[in-house]
Design a protein around this motif. Structure first.
Motif, mmCIF file in Angstrom:
data_model
loop_
_atom_site.group_PDB
_atom_site.id
_atom_site.type_symbol
_atom_site.label_atom_id
_atom_site.label_comp_id
_atom_site.label_asym_id
_atom_site.label_seq_id
_atom_site.Cartn_x
_atom_site.Cartn_y
_atom_site.Cartn_z
ATOM 1 N N VAL A 175 0.835 -1.207 0.000
ATOM 2 C CA VAL A 175 0.000 0.000 0.000
ATOM 3 C C VAL A 175 0.864 1.249 0.000
ATOM 4 C CG1 VAL A 175 -1.658 1.345 1.356
ATOM 5 C CG2 VAL A 175 -1.988 -1.114 1.069
ATOM 6 N N ARG A 176 1.896 1.274 0.833
ATOM 7 C CA ARG A 176 2.774 2.444 0.884
ATOM 8 C C ARG A 176 3.508 2.638 -0.441
ATOM 9 N NH1 ARG A 176 3.423 0.642 6.313
ATOM 10 N NH2 ARG A 176 5.190 -0.664 5.734
ATOM 11 N N ASN A 177 3.895 1.531 -1.085
ATOM 12 C CA ASN A 177 4.561 1.643 -2.378
ATOM 13 C C ASN A 177 3.627 2.240 -3.430
ATOM 14 O OD1 ASN A 177 7.098 0.528 -1.651
ATOM 15 N ND2 ASN A 177 6.287 -1.528 -1.795
ATOM 16 N N ILE A 178 2.359 1.826 -3.403
ATOM 17 C CA ILE A 178 1.380 2.383 -4.334
ATOM 18 C C ILE A 178 1.205 3.876 -4.079
ATOM 19 C CG2 ILE A 178 -1.051 2.350 -5.021
ATOM 20 C CD1 ILE A 178 -1.058 -0.661 -4.386
ATOM 21 N N GLU A 179 1.152 4.265 -2.815
ATOM 22 C CA GLU A 179 0.992 5.680 -2.479
ATOM 23 C C GLU A 179 2.189 6.499 -2.962
ATOM 24 O OE1 GLU A 179 0.448 5.485 1.721
ATOM 25 O OE2 GLU A 179 -1.728 5.246 1.577
ATOM 26 N N ILE A 204 11.401 -1.099 -7.073
ATOM 27 C CA ILE A 204 10.620 -1.814 -8.082
ATOM 28 C C ILE A 204 9.122 -1.822 -7.762
ATOM 29 C CG2 ILE A 204 11.045 -4.043 -6.946
ATOM 30 C CD1 ILE A 204 10.939 -5.350 -9.724
ATOM 31 N N TYR A 205 8.761 -1.903 -6.477
ATOM 32 C CA TYR A 205 7.344 -1.947 -6.124
ATOM 33 C C TYR A 205 6.723 -0.556 -6.194
ATOM 34 C CZ TYR A 205 9.086 -6.357 -4.374
ATOM 35 O OH TYR A 205 9.702 -7.575 -4.276
ATOM 36 N N GLU A 206 7.456 0.455 -5.749
ATOM 37 C CA GLU A 206 6.966 1.828 -5.856
ATOM 38 C C GLU A 206 6.726 2.198 -7.317
ATOM 39 O OE1 GLU A 206 9.157 3.901 -2.004
ATOM 40 O OE2 GLU A 206 10.236 3.661 -3.883
ATOM 41 N N ASP A 210 0.629 -1.427 -9.515
ATOM 42 C CA ASP A 210 -0.469 -0.557 -9.928
ATOM 43 C C ASP A 210 -1.626 -0.606 -8.946
ATOM 44 O OD1 ASP A 210 -1.619 1.209 -11.960
ATOM 45 O OD2 ASP A 210 -3.064 -0.404 -12.276
ATOM 46 N N SER A 211 -1.921 -1.817 -8.448
ATOM 47 C CA SER A 211 -3.043 -1.934 -7.525
ATOM 48 C C SER A 211 -2.930 -3.203 -6.697
ATOM 49 C CB SER A 211 -4.385 -1.945 -8.284
ATOM 50 O OG SER A 211 -4.492 -3.102 -9.094
ATOM 51 N N ARG A 224 1.902 -2.343 -13.179
ATOM 52 C CA ARG A 224 1.637 -1.256 -14.125
ATOM 53 C C ARG A 224 1.961 -1.707 -15.549
ATOM 54 N NH1 ARG A 224 1.280 3.963 -12.754
ATOM 55 N NH2 ARG A 224 2.471 4.560 -14.577
ATOM 56 N N SER A 225 1.205 -1.202 -16.479
ATOM 57 C CA SER A 225 1.432 -1.579 -17.894
ATOM 58 C C SER A 225 2.609 -0.826 -18.496
ATOM 59 C CB SER A 225 0.174 -1.333 -18.719
ATOM 60 O OG SER A 225 -0.214 0.031 -18.638
#
Length: 226
Positions: A175-179, A204-206, A210-211, A224-225
């Protein structure tokens, strides 16, 4: 989805082959059908960890057969530590015997598919092994691909030597990486997130997650695409 003779639903295939993902057991196929129906013709490679060894109550290789029938254009690879699971599960299905946290095992699995479009971890259900496998395999998932962790309800079960906090911390890190991903991309679009250094390099995760979608018993982590 309405069934036709040439286009059975995923749940019908699950029941046919005897996997516990069907509506007669975990009912994961309902979720998988929603998530994967649009990918049915596009998917060229799927890796599933966990084939079903001697301690498995169902039919070994049942989900591999199901996936190969559902994704008619895909090569399907099953990974399991139990050598008794090595068998012929049909056309376009391959088996790799080895520990899911050994790089050599996972590297071999990756080489057997033309594209790593979907990864499903239905293996040990031990938090530390599940997380370690994700941390290694995510890099090989193609942009736009999907990584699924199954039976997440086991994350607090003592029979697997699990502590629920391990998986909770893993989820929160995603979740933090997505943020961070969203904040950096927004900053690049001239927003005012001044606390982010202009030279900040995302991990890499940040950069690529994507979700994260949480279902009862399943985590879907999408890449992510681009």
């Amino acid at each position: 989805m309405q069934n036709t003779e040439s286009n059975p639903t995923l749940d019908e295939l699950a029941i046919m082959f005897g996997t516990d993902k069907s509506s007669r057991h975990h009912n994961y196929t309902r979720i998988y059908e929603d998530e994967f129906s649009g990918l049915r013709q596009k998917t060229r490679g799927l890796i599933e960890i966990g084939i079903g060894g001697q301690t498995y109550k169902g039919t070994a290789g049942s989900s591999l057969r199901m996936w190969s029938k559902y994704f008619a254009n895909a090569h399907v690879v099953g990974v399991d530590v139990d050598p008794t699971t090595e068998a012929d599960y049909g056309e376009r299905v391959h088996v790799v015997i080895g520990d899911q946290t050994h790089r050599s095992t996972l590297d071999k699995a990756v080489t057997l598919v033309p594209s790593v479009d979907i990864i499903i971890d239905d293996g040990s259900h031990q938090n530390n092994l599940t997380i370690a496998t994700f941390e290694y395999l995510f890099q090989y998932l193609r942009p736009g691909g999907v990584y699924v962790i199954e039976d997440t309800l086991c994350s607090g079960e003592r029979q697997f030597n699990n502590v629920r906090g391990e998986m909770e911390n893993f989820v929160m890190s995603i979740v933090r990486n997505i943020e961070t991903n969203g904040r950096v991309l927004t900053k690049r679009n001239s927003s005012d997130f001044k606390k982010i250094d202009p030279d900040f390099v995302m991990n890499i995760y940040e950069k690529w997650v994507d979700s994260l979608t949480i279902y009862r018993g399943l985590y879907f982590i999408k890449k992510r695409s681009r």
